[in-house]
Design a protein around this motif. Sequence first.
Motif, PDB file in Angstrom:
ATOM      1  N   ALA A   1     -43.552  32.480 -42.173  1.00  0.00           N
ATOM      2  CA  ALA A   1     -44.392  32.731 -41.007  1.00  0.00           C
ATOM      3  C   ALA A   1     -44.764  31.435 -40.302  1.00  0.00           C
ATOM      4  N   THR A   2     -44.719  31.457 -38.989  1.00  0.00           N
ATOM      5  CA  THR A   2     -45.083  30.285 -38.209  1.00  0.00           C
ATOM      6  C   THR A   2     -45.524  30.744 -36.824  1.00  0.00           C
ATOM      7  N   THR A   3     -45.709  29.822 -35.905  1.00  0.00           N
ATOM      8  CA  THR A   3     -46.117  30.160 -34.548  1.00  0.00           C
ATOM      9  C   THR A   3     -45.156  29.525 -33.552  1.00  0.00           C
ATOM     10  N   ARG A   4     -45.300  29.912 -32.303  1.00  0.00           N
ATOM     11  CA  ARG A   4     -44.352  29.456 -31.286  1.00  0.00           C
ATOM     12  C   ARG A   4     -44.381  27.939 -31.108  1.00  0.00           C
ATOM     13  N   ILE A   5     -45.558  27.343 -31.120  1.00  0.00           N
ATOM     14  CA  ILE A   5     -45.638  25.898 -30.885  1.00  0.00           C
ATOM     15  C   ILE A   5     -45.029  25.119 -32.056  1.00  0.00           C
ATOM     16  N   LEU A   6     -45.167  25.632 -33.278  1.00  0.00           N
ATOM     17  CA  LEU A   6     -44.578  24.961 -34.424  1.00  0.00           C
ATOM     18  C   LEU A   6     -43.055  25.042 -34.383  1.00  0.00           C
ATOM     19  N   ARG A   7     -42.537  26.156 -33.872  1.00  0.00           N
ATOM     20  CA  ARG A   7     -41.082  26.251 -33.692  1.00  0.00           C
ATOM     21  C   ARG A   7     -40.625  25.316 -32.579  1.00  0.00           C
ATOM     22  N   THR A   8     -41.403  25.230 -31.526  1.00  0.00           N
ATOM     23  CA  THR A   8     -41.029  24.402 -30.379  1.00  0.00           C
ATOM     24  C   THR A   8     -40.926  22.931 -30.760  1.00  0.00           C
ATOM     25  N   VAL A   9     -41.859  22.453 -31.579  1.00  0.00           N
ATOM     26  CA  VAL A   9     -41.822  21.038 -31.973  1.00  0.00           C
ATOM     27  C   VAL A   9     -40.899  20.798 -33.164  1.00  0.00           C
ATOM     28  N   GLY A  10     -40.318  21.880 -33.711  1.00  0.00           N
ATOM     29  CA  GLY A  10     -39.281  21.728 -34.720  1.00  0.00           C
ATOM     30  C   GLY A  10     -39.740  21.613 -36.154  1.00  0.00           C
ATOM     31  N   VAL A  11     -40.992  22.004 -36.457  1.00  0.00           N
ATOM     32  CA  VAL A  11     -41.443  21.911 -37.845  1.00  0.00           C
ATOM     33  C   VAL A  11     -41.448  23.275 -38.547  1.00  0.00           C
ATOM     34  N   ASP A  12     -41.540  24.363 -37.778  1.00  0.00           N
ATOM     35  CA  ASP A  12     -41.469  25.719 -38.333  1.00  0.00           C
ATOM     36  C   ASP A  12     -42.502  25.910 -39.452  1.00  0.00           C
ATOM     37  N   ALA A  13     -42.117  26.607 -40.536  1.00  0.00           N
ATOM     38  CA  ALA A  13     -43.044  26.825 -41.654  1.00  0.00           C
ATOM     39  C   ALA A  13     -42.963  25.615 -42.575  1.00  0.00           C
TER      40      ALA A  13
END
Length: 280
Positions: A177-189
């Motif tokens: 589980a993660t959020t859109r901003i964490l995916r955008t900056v490339g760190v994900d979960a």
Amino acid sequence: MTRRWAGEFLELLAHDLRDDDLEATSVDDAATMLAEAPTTAIVRAASRLQLRTPDEDPGTICFSPVIDGDFLPERPLDAFKAGRAHPVPLIIGTNDREGSVFTGRRDILATTKPRIRAIFAATEKKARKAIKKHYPGLPARPAALDFGGDYAFWFPSVKVAERHAVHQPVRFYRFDATTRILRTVGVDAFHGLELWAIYDRMGSAFGWAMSLLGGRRAFLRTAARTRSRWLEFVRTGAVADWPTYDPHRRRTLIIDARDRVEHDPRGERRRAWQDFVPHV
């Protein structure tokens, strides 16, 4: 080596405190210095030692348990394998991309050519190639971050789970589980993200920041389910909708916007790591 690191840590701490009168190599004085030093100074000294160790001694981690034959009599993984670990049910797992945030001042994983070469020193070429195949572009990032995270966190957790499961019930998870901003900056979960779910920390400043671009409601729902399962495990030692892990089926709870159980996720990668030496 651990004795040397302890001495280096004391030297760094003494330098930070600018205490020229204190003999840092004296056991008594070292104990006094550690007891009286401000927490911030201890953290600074520890951070400096931790950051320089991966390049000075590639393939090592300076802050780890020391097998002294007394307080820690054997390798924990050997104890798990032999059934000498504490005989209780266990929840264990990792996050989807454990290594993704270990950059800059947190750059301590096996993410550079010298560090990777050092940890592969005893592994046969065929086995090295089989492992590297799962990290295309290695040692370029983000492949190097995923490799370092799997080496430090994921594969050891798999070994603990499969060994303890022979003796006691184990629930194994992967937190995606993660959020859109964490995916955008490339760190994900990333490493530690599950703590915001388990400890209901989404009301903190970071909790609000990581949901600025969306995904907050979905993460909050996932967090509620996660806490519910953890609490059920604490009360009963089991979780109704979470099957046990074993070395054959390797049923794993994937925690995401929609939770699911998978059999041996990333199994091909796990099998490749089985031939890593020294064996975990």
